[in-house]
Design an enzyme around this catalytic site. Structure first.
Site, short mmCIF file in Angstrom:
data_model
loop_
_atom_site.label_atom_id
_atom_site.label_comp_id
_atom_site.label_asym_id
_atom_site.label_seq_id
_atom_site.Cartn_x
_atom_site.Cartn_y
_atom_site.Cartn_z
N GLY A 131 43.84 46.91 32.26
CA GLY A 131 43.76 45.81 33.23
C GLY A 131 44.90 45.64 34.31
O GLY A 131 44.62 44.63 35.11
N HIS A 166 25.08 53.68 45.54
CA HIS A 166 25.18 54.18 46.71
C HIS A 166 26.00 53.36 47.54
O HIS A 166 26.03 52.41 47.65
CB HIS A 166 23.74 54.24 47.38
CG HIS A 166 22.97 53.06 47.47
ND1 HIS A 166 22.95 52.55 48.66
CD2 HIS A 166 22.34 52.41 46.59
CE1 HIS A 166 22.45 51.32 48.47
NE2 HIS A 166 21.91 51.38 47.21
N HIS A 168 40.76 50.82 39.03
CA HIS A 168 40.25 51.19 37.48
C HIS A 168 38.65 50.81 37.60
O HIS A 168 38.70 49.46 37.57
CB HIS A 168 41.16 50.71 36.76
CG HIS A 168 40.92 51.21 35.21
ND1 HIS A 168 41.46 51.16 34.02
CD2 HIS A 168 39.53 51.67 34.92
CE1 HIS A 168 41.01 51.81 33.14
NE2 HIS A 168 39.70 52.35 33.69
#
Ligand SMILES: CC(C)(COP(=O)(O)OP(=O)(O)OC[C@H]1O[C@@H](n2cnc3c(N)ncnc32)[C@H](O)[C@@H]1OP(=O)(O)O)[C@@H](O)C(=O)NCCC(=O)NCCS
Length: 220
Positions: free
Chosen positions: A76, A143, A152
């Site tokens: 986090g 895409h 992350h």
């Protein structure tokens, strides 16, 4: 570049354990592990010696280490990963880019240095993934997404098409970000959230649909 590259693993926690499980011995040799926790020094981690803290990196370089792989997940908070990455680059070590054999990464996707594509993740056509970003186990980047540096994308998270994620953001485990959404730099999307509106910089959002919390994301 000749293989295998001689590498130091920085960090000896859970994410590092998964990385070691994924790395191919044909591509990477781990010459040593460093970790900031002194209680881990001189112990064996997944078969490798934890030689000490960051100050051991110079010594490893004199023994032929040219590359580093970042074993810090961050849970986090992407800030420690960014700092250590920049520190190691300043030491003139080259970041290892890791792509597990099970990954589906489009030929037309662009993946930056030091990116870690963990088992089963998908990076689809036209997507761009910035340096030192983790695309964790089973995550999907659809895409034309543009994901910044030091991000992350946690386990099982999904970015629908054309999502943009600013540098240093954390997209929590299992979160879904709807198409065309922008998530600002250093923001945190909580685990399981469904993001249907843009998220400003340094903002924590949680829930379904995701809403900002009073608590701001940590100042990086
Ligand atoms: C959102 C998050 C950052 C908040 O962390 P935190 O500030 O330590 O929050 P706390 O656990 O103290 O919880 C604070 C409140 O938010 C709620 N909350 C926490 N995470 C939540 C989430 N993901 N969705 C909805 N509510 C959440 C808690 O129930 C609590 O509510 P309460 O005050 O009514 O009791 C964290 O829970 C999270 O989801 N992190 C992502 C973790 C992750 O994806 N890891 C992946 C590793 S691969």
């Amino acid at each position: 570049m000749s293989y295998p590259v001689n590498c130091v693993l920085i960090g000896a926690g859970g994410h590092a354990r998964v990385l070691l499980d994924c790395l191919s011995a044909a591509e990477v040799t781990i010459a040593g592990v460093v970790d900031q926790n002194p209680s881990r020094w001189n112990s064996i981690f997944c078969g490798y010696l934890i030689v000490g803290g960051d100050d051991q990196v110079d010594s490893l370089k004199t023994r032929g280490v040219t590359h580093f792989i970042l074993g810090i997940g961050g849970a986090g908070n992407t800030s420690p990963r960014r700092k250590v990455y920049e520190w190691a680059c300043a030491k003139e070590l080259v970041p290892v880019t890791m792509r597990h054999e099970s990954v589906r990464c489009s030929r037309t996707a662009q993946v930056g240095l030091g990116v870690q594509l963990m088992p089963g993740c998908i990076v689809n056509a036209g997507a761009i993934v910035g340096v030192n970003t983790i695309v964790n186990t089973g995550a999907i980047i659809e895409h034309d997404c543009v994901v910044g540096e030091h991000v992350h994308i946690a386990t099982g998270a999904t970015l629908a098409g054309t999502v943009r994620v600013g540098s240093g953001a954390h997209i929590g485990a299992g979160a879904v970000v709807r198409e065309n959404i922008f998530v600002g730099c250093n923001s945190i999307v909580g685990a399981g959230a469904v993001v249907v509106k843009d998220v400003p910089e340094r903002t924590l959002v949680v829930g379904v649909p995701a809403r900002p919390q009073a608590q701001k994301a940590e100042t990086k």
